[in-house]
Write an enzyme that holds these catalytic residues in place. Structure first.
Site, PDB file in Angstrom:
ATOM      1  CE1 TYR A 252       9.436 -27.368 -12.751  1.00 34.79           C
ATOM      2  CE2 TYR A 252      10.799 -26.656 -13.880  1.00 34.79           C
ATOM      3  CZ  TYR A 252       9.824 -26.438 -13.336  1.00 34.79           C
ATOM      4  OH  TYR A 252       8.959 -25.411 -13.822  1.00 34.79           O
TER       5      TYR A 252
ATOM      6  NE  ARG B 134      11.629 -19.564  -9.949  1.00 44.06           N
ATOM      7  CZ  ARG B 134      12.055 -19.001 -11.352  1.00 44.06           C
ATOM      8  NH1 ARG B 134      10.707 -18.792 -11.126  1.00 44.06           N
ATOM      9  NH2 ARG B 134      12.325 -20.087 -11.719  1.00 44.06           N
TER      10      ARG B 134
ATOM     11  NE  ARG C  98       1.704 -44.359  -3.664  1.00 40.97           N
ATOM     12  CZ  ARG C  98       0.725 -44.407  -3.119  1.00 40.97           C
ATOM     13  NH1 ARG C  98       0.158 -45.142  -2.190  1.00 40.97           N
ATOM     14  NH2 ARG C  98      -0.167 -43.280  -3.922  1.00 40.97           N
TER      15      ARG C  98
ATOM     16  CE  LYS D   9      10.787 -23.626 -12.644  1.00 39.26           C
ATOM     17  NZ  LYS D   9      10.147 -23.350 -13.010  1.00 39.26           N
TER      18      LYS D   9
ATOM     19  CD  GLU E  60       2.069 -19.285 -13.488  1.00 40.33           C
ATOM     20  OE1 GLU E  60       2.746 -18.630 -13.396  1.00 40.33           O
ATOM     21  OE2 GLU E  60       1.718 -20.344 -13.440  1.00 40.33           O
TER      22      GLU E  60
ATOM     23  CG  LEU F 229       7.316 -19.399 -10.924  1.00 42.71           C
ATOM     24  CD1 LEU F 229       7.420 -20.063  -9.874  1.00 42.71           C
ATOM     25  CD2 LEU F 229       7.852 -20.272 -12.141  1.00 42.71           C
TER      26      LEU F 229
HETATM   27  N1  PMP Z   1       5.496 -19.860 -14.936  1.00 42.21           N
HETATM   28  C1  PMP Z   1       5.813 -21.155 -14.763  1.00 42.21           C
HETATM   29  C2  PMP Z   1       4.146 -22.006 -14.612  1.00 42.21           C
HETATM   30  C3  PMP Z   1       6.579 -21.179 -15.377  1.00 42.21           C
HETATM   31  O1  PMP Z   1       7.194 -22.930 -15.873  1.00 42.21           O
HETATM   32  C4  PMP Z   1       7.666 -20.633 -16.172  1.00 42.21           C
HETATM   33  C5  PMP Z   1       8.924 -21.142 -16.469  1.00 42.21           C
HETATM   34  N2  PMP Z   1       9.599 -22.547 -15.214  1.00 42.21           N
HETATM   35  C6  PMP Z   1       7.580 -19.064 -15.871  1.00 42.21           C
HETATM   36  C7  PMP Z   1       6.803 -18.924 -15.779  1.00 42.21           C
HETATM   37  C8  PMP Z   1       8.774 -18.413 -16.212  1.00 42.21           C
HETATM   38  O2  PMP Z   1      10.016 -18.438 -15.092  1.00 42.21           O
HETATM   39  P1  PMP Z   1      11.169 -18.093 -15.849  1.00 42.21           P
HETATM   40  O3  PMP Z   1      11.062 -16.591 -15.686  1.00 42.21           O
HETATM   41  O4  PMP Z   1      11.844 -17.899 -14.544  1.00 42.21           O
HETATM   42  O5  PMP Z   1      11.368 -18.671 -16.495  1.00 42.21           O
END
Ligand code: PMP
Length: 283
Positions: free
Chosen positions: A34, A53, A101, A147, A179, A203
């Site tokens: 997503y 991305r 499934r 993501k 993070e 991410l």
């Molecule tokens: N890390 C994670 C785990 C996230 O879910 C997000 C938000 N999507 C971010 C970092 C920040 O990424 P972005 O700046 O692209 O929203």
């Protein structure tokens, strides 16, 4: 309340009709990826980067593309416009579709693709005065650079944060901060901002990347280096970056007050530089 318009598999429909099968692999396995992009001044912000991305996430899980990126960008903008959004976000998900499934991929994949928009205050975000984060171990898998919609670990981390009265989770592995639950994290020490370098452990945040680009305008020297929870507690400032939060000060880490307990000068300059760029791109 009127039902908003969503988009699914090529059609604009009322949210009441925006449904997926119980056999959709996103429901059964979290088998999807997503994106979330901000809407600012009624216009998508950095949609191109988010879609690059998305394509990467799809490649990494061998998910075939269903719609050209230009069409997806047009859909996202249209949802923002139909929703009358000045500030908000657009969510877009691609799944490996419905099939009997079976863990391994189906032979014929017809991806499910859907999107919706939602208003959110960004320029005058009520959290811009500072938020609390709650420290939790990072219990996720080894491909956090994808993501993915399989996010039970983040759901649990952010629920624990909420129960602790915090806005966001600060996830760590053996004391080393990875993070936030849905954001990238930064600390500031002696005027220098530190954020963890990119790897499979986090991410590649679009907002993180933009902050690296506007750091010069903000007169903020940046070092991409991992830091510990203890270093975050001892920092002069900490902040969060994400597409739908922009730059938010972290004013406490659980019961520990960070710095003065108010937004610091480096965070303030970074947020201002981020907002100025967003204005330039959308006015
Ligand atoms: N890390 C994670 C785990 C996230 O879910 C997000 C938000 N999507 C971010 C970092 C920040 O990424 P972005 O700046 O692209 O929203």
């Amino acid at each position: 309340m009127s039902l908003r318009t969503c988009w699914i598999n090529g059609s604009y429909v009322s949210e009441a009709d925006a449904t997926v099968s119980i056999f959709d692999r996103s429901v059964l396995f979290g088998d999807g990826v997503y994106e979330v992009a901000a809407v600012f001044n009624g216009r998508l912000l950095d949609a191109d980067r988010h879609l690059v991305r998305l394509e990467r996430s799809m490649r990494e899980i061998a998910l075939p593309s269903a719609y050209p990126v230009a069409q997806l960008e047009a859909v996202m903008q249209e949802l923002a416009t139909r929703g009358g959004l000045t500030e908000g976000l657009v969510y877009l998900q691609v799944t490996r579709g419905a099939a009997e499934r079976d863990f391994a991929f189906p032979e014929q994949v017809t991806p499910t693709v859907f999107a919706f928009a939602r208003p959110k205050r960004l320029s005058d975000d009520p959290n811009a005065s500072g938020v609390r984060v709650h420290v939790v171990p990072d219990i996720r898998w080894q491909r956090c650079d994808i993501k993915s919609t399989a996010m039970l670990a983040q759901v649990l981390a952010k629920q624990a944060a909420r129960q602790a009265g915090a806005f966001e989770a600060m996830m760590h592995e053996d004391g080393l901060v990875t993070e936030g639950g849905s954001s990238n994290l930064w600390i500031v020490r002696d005027g220098v901002a530190y954020t963890r370098p990119l790897s499979n452990d986090i991410l590649a945040g679009i907002t993180r990347h933009v902050c690296l680009e506007v750091a010069d305008d903000a007169a903020v020297p940046v070092v991409q280096r991992a830091f510990t929870v203890d270093q975050a507690r001892a920092a002069d400032e900490c902040f969060i970056t994400s597409a739908t939060s922009f730059v938010l000060p972290i004013t406490s880490i659980d019961s520990h007050v960070v710095g003065t307990g108010a937004m610091g000068p480096v965070t303030s300059r970074m947020r201002a530089a981020y907002l100025a760029r967003a204005e330039r791109l959308t006015r």
